[in-house]
Design a protein around this motif. Structure first.
Motif, PDB file in Angstrom:
ATOM      1  N   LEU A  36      36.320  36.438  21.611  1.00  0.00           N
ATOM      2  CA  LEU A  36      34.955  36.455  21.093  1.00  0.00           C
ATOM      3  C   LEU A  36      34.944  36.338  19.573  1.00  0.00           C
ATOM      4  N   SER A  37      35.786  37.074  18.886  1.00  0.00           N
ATOM      5  CA  SER A  37      35.789  36.988  17.417  1.00  0.00           C
ATOM      6  C   SER A  37      36.251  35.608  16.954  1.00  0.00           C
ATOM      7  N   CYS A  38      37.195  35.006  17.668  1.00  0.00           N
ATOM      8  CA  CYS A  38      37.665  33.657  17.310  1.00  0.00           C
ATOM      9  C   CYS A  38      36.567  32.619  17.540  1.00  0.00           C
ATOM     10  N   ALA A  39      35.898  32.685  18.696  1.00  0.00           N
ATOM     11  CA  ALA A  39      34.819  31.741  18.996  1.00  0.00           C
ATOM     12  C   ALA A  39      33.654  31.934  18.027  1.00  0.00           C
ATOM     13  N   THR A  40      33.383  33.172  17.655  1.00  0.00           N
ATOM     14  CA  THR A  40      32.321  33.462  16.701  1.00  0.00           C
ATOM     15  C   THR A  40      32.630  32.840  15.340  1.00  0.00           C
ATOM     16  N   GLU A  41      33.884  32.905  14.929  1.00  0.00           N
ATOM     17  CA  GLU A  41      34.268  32.315  13.636  1.00  0.00           C
ATOM     18  C   GLU A  41      34.092  30.796  13.653  1.00  0.00           C
ATOM     19  N   VAL A  42      34.505  30.143  14.721  1.00  0.00           N
ATOM     20  CA  VAL A  42      34.318  28.686  14.824  1.00  0.00           C
ATOM     21  C   VAL A  42      32.827  28.359  14.796  1.00  0.00           C
ATOM     22  N   ALA A  43      32.020  29.098  15.543  1.00  0.00           N
ATOM     23  CA  ALA A  43      30.571  28.870  15.552  1.00  0.00           C
ATOM     24  C   ALA A  43      29.978  29.102  14.163  1.00  0.00           C
ATOM     25  N   ARG A  44      30.468  30.104  13.452  1.00  0.00           N
ATOM     26  CA  ARG A  44      29.987  30.367  12.087  1.00  0.00           C
ATOM     27  C   ARG A  44      30.281  29.178  11.176  1.00  0.00           C
ATOM     28  N   LEU A  45      31.498  28.643  11.271  1.00  0.00           N
ATOM     29  CA  LEU A  45      31.867  27.498  10.442  1.00  0.00           C
ATOM     30  C   LEU A  45      30.991  26.276  10.748  1.00  0.00           C
ATOM     31  N   LEU A  46      30.570  26.167  11.991  1.00  0.00           N
ATOM     32  CA  LEU A  46      29.713  25.053  12.401  1.00  0.00           C
ATOM     33  C   LEU A  46      28.227  25.353  12.190  1.00  0.00           C
ATOM     34  N   ASP A  47      27.929  26.568  11.728  1.00  0.00           N
ATOM     35  CA  ASP A  47      26.550  27.021  11.508  1.00  0.00           C
ATOM     36  C   ASP A  47      25.735  26.967  12.798  1.00  0.00           C
ATOM     37  N   LEU A  48      26.349  27.452  13.894  1.00  0.00           N
ATOM     38  CA  LEU A  48      25.699  27.444  15.205  1.00  0.00           C
ATOM     39  C   LEU A  48      24.992  28.756  15.531  1.00  0.00           C
ATOM     40  N   GLY A  49      25.105  29.750  14.693  1.00  0.00           N
ATOM     41  CA  GLY A  49      24.521  31.048  14.981  1.00  0.00           C
ATOM     42  C   GLY A  49      25.488  31.909  15.767  1.00  0.00           C
ATOM     43  N   ASP A  50      25.065  33.124  16.088  1.00  0.00           N
ATOM     44  CA  ASP A  50      25.978  34.062  16.736  1.00  0.00           C
ATOM     45  C   ASP A  50      25.683  34.296  18.206  1.00  0.00           C
ATOM     46  N   ALA A  51      24.693  33.613  18.770  1.00  0.00           N
ATOM     47  CA  ALA A  51      24.337  33.740  20.184  1.00  0.00           C
ATOM     48  C   ALA A  51      24.020  35.184  20.556  1.00  0.00           C
ATOM     49  N   ALA A  52      23.363  35.888  19.677  1.00  0.00           N
ATOM     50  CA  ALA A  52      23.055  37.303  19.906  1.00  0.00           C
ATOM     51  C   ALA A  52      22.229  37.517  21.167  1.00  0.00           C
ATOM     52  N   GLY A  53      21.432  36.537  21.578  1.00  0.00           N
ATOM     53  CA  GLY A  53      20.614  36.678  22.770  1.00  0.00           C
ATOM     54  C   GLY A  53      21.370  36.480  24.075  1.00  0.00           C
ATOM     55  N   VAL A  54      22.618  36.067  23.987  1.00  0.00           N
ATOM     56  CA  VAL A  54      23.433  35.846  25.178  1.00  0.00           C
ATOM     57  C   VAL A  54      24.142  37.153  25.522  1.00  0.00           C
ATOM     58  N   PRO A  55      24.151  37.544  26.804  1.00  0.00           N
ATOM     59  CA  PRO A  55      24.865  38.782  27.174  1.00  0.00           C
ATOM     60  C   PRO A  55      26.318  38.737  26.691  1.00  0.00           C
ATOM     61  N   GLU A  56      26.800  39.878  26.221  1.00  0.00           N
ATOM     62  CA  GLU A  56      28.131  39.934  25.611  1.00  0.00           C
ATOM     63  C   GLU A  56      29.233  39.413  26.530  1.00  0.00           C
ATOM     64  N   ALA A  57      29.096  39.641  27.819  1.00  0.00           N
ATOM     65  CA  ALA A  57      30.132  39.209  28.765  1.00  0.00           C
ATOM     66  C   ALA A  57      30.332  37.699  28.754  1.00  0.00           C
ATOM     67  N   GLY A  58      29.304  36.930  28.404  1.00  0.00           N
ATOM     68  CA  GLY A  58      29.437  35.477  28.391  1.00  0.00           C
ATOM     69  C   GLY A  58      29.302  34.844  27.023  1.00  0.00           C
ATOM     70  N   ARG A  59      29.234  35.673  25.987  1.00  0.00           N
ATOM     71  CA  ARG A  59      28.975  35.166  24.639  1.00  0.00           C
ATOM     72  C   ARG A  59      30.090  34.259  24.118  1.00  0.00           C
ATOM     73  N   ALA A  60      31.329  34.643  24.316  1.00  0.00           N
ATOM     74  CA  ALA A  60      32.438  33.830  23.794  1.00  0.00           C
ATOM     75  C   ALA A  60      32.442  32.444  24.432  1.00  0.00           C
ATOM     76  N   ARG A  61      32.260  32.375  25.744  1.00  0.00           N
ATOM     77  CA  ARG A  61      32.254  31.078  26.418  1.00  0.00           C
ATOM     78  C   ARG A  61      31.051  30.258  25.988  1.00  0.00           C
ATOM     79  N   HIS A  62      29.905  30.910  25.797  1.00  0.00           N
ATOM     80  CA  HIS A  62      28.705  30.220  25.328  1.00  0.00           C
ATOM     81  C   HIS A  62      28.957  29.585  23.950  1.00  0.00           C
ATOM     82  N   LEU A  63      29.543  30.354  23.050  1.00  0.00           N
ATOM     83  CA  LEU A  63      29.835  29.832  21.709  1.00  0.00           C
ATOM     84  C   LEU A  63      30.846  28.689  21.770  1.00  0.00           C
ATOM     85  N   ALA A  64      31.856  28.836  22.608  1.00  0.00           N
ATOM     86  CA  ALA A  64      32.860  27.776  22.756  1.00  0.00           C
ATOM     87  C   ALA A  64      32.212  26.495  23.260  1.00  0.00           C
ATOM     88  N   HIS A  65      31.339  26.632  24.229  1.00  0.00           N
ATOM     89  CA  HIS A  65      30.645  25.465  24.779  1.00  0.00           C
ATOM     90  C   HIS A  65      29.770  24.798  23.711  1.00  0.00           C
TER      91      HIS A  65
END
Length: 160
Positions: free
Chosen positions: A15-44
């Protein structure tokens, strides 16, 4: 534990790795996505944006490699490896994975082994704008025979 911010050893989570990639891409943090699926959501969300870029800044390399290594699903670590291979070259990606294999924790070594398979992704000019017009690319970026030899030597040493 895979979705926690850090494991007990202090290593980053997927999750922290996917969050960092999303941050670099300025995609946001997907805070509205349940934590259990947040990393996969950000990766997608990151996958399409990463492949659409002709170049990636240097600051992307380490986070992409970390996300590939920490991704617990061998079917999806390709989402980070493939754009890294296009942008930074197969040689550099394989060298980073070799470094994880040699010096990483057990979990990082296992992740590097999963990602190694993806580092052999076939490259196609139509798949990424990272190719120059006319479909050309510096062949030195992808020359990796010596790195592959070192990988197999390292695997053999660790098996004995």
């Amino acid at each position: 534990m895979a979705e926690e911010e850090h494991s007990e050893t202090g290593a980053p989570s997927f999750l922290s790795c996917a969050t960092e990639v999303a941050r670099l891409l300025d995609l946001g943090d997907a805070a509205g996505v349940p934590e259990a699926g947040r990393a996969r959501h950000l990766a997608h969300a990151a996958r399409k944006s990463l492949l659409a870029r002709a170049r990636l800044p240097e600051e992307f390399f380490a986070p992409l490699m970390a996300a590939a290594v920490y991704d617990p699903d061998p079917s999806f670590c390709l989402w980070f490896v493939e754009p890294a291979v296009y942008a930074f070259g197969r040689r550099r990606v394989m060298t980073a994975l070799l470094d994880y294999l040699r010096t990483g924790t057990d979990a990082e070594q296992a992740g590097a082994k999963r990602a190694w398979y993806c580092a052999h992704v076939p490259l196609h000019a139509h798949r990424s704008p990272a190719y120059a017009p006319g479909g050309s690319r510096d062949p030195a970026m992808d020359e990796s025979r010596d790195v592959m030899d070192e990988w197999f030597k390292t695997i053999q040493r660790s098996a004995t």
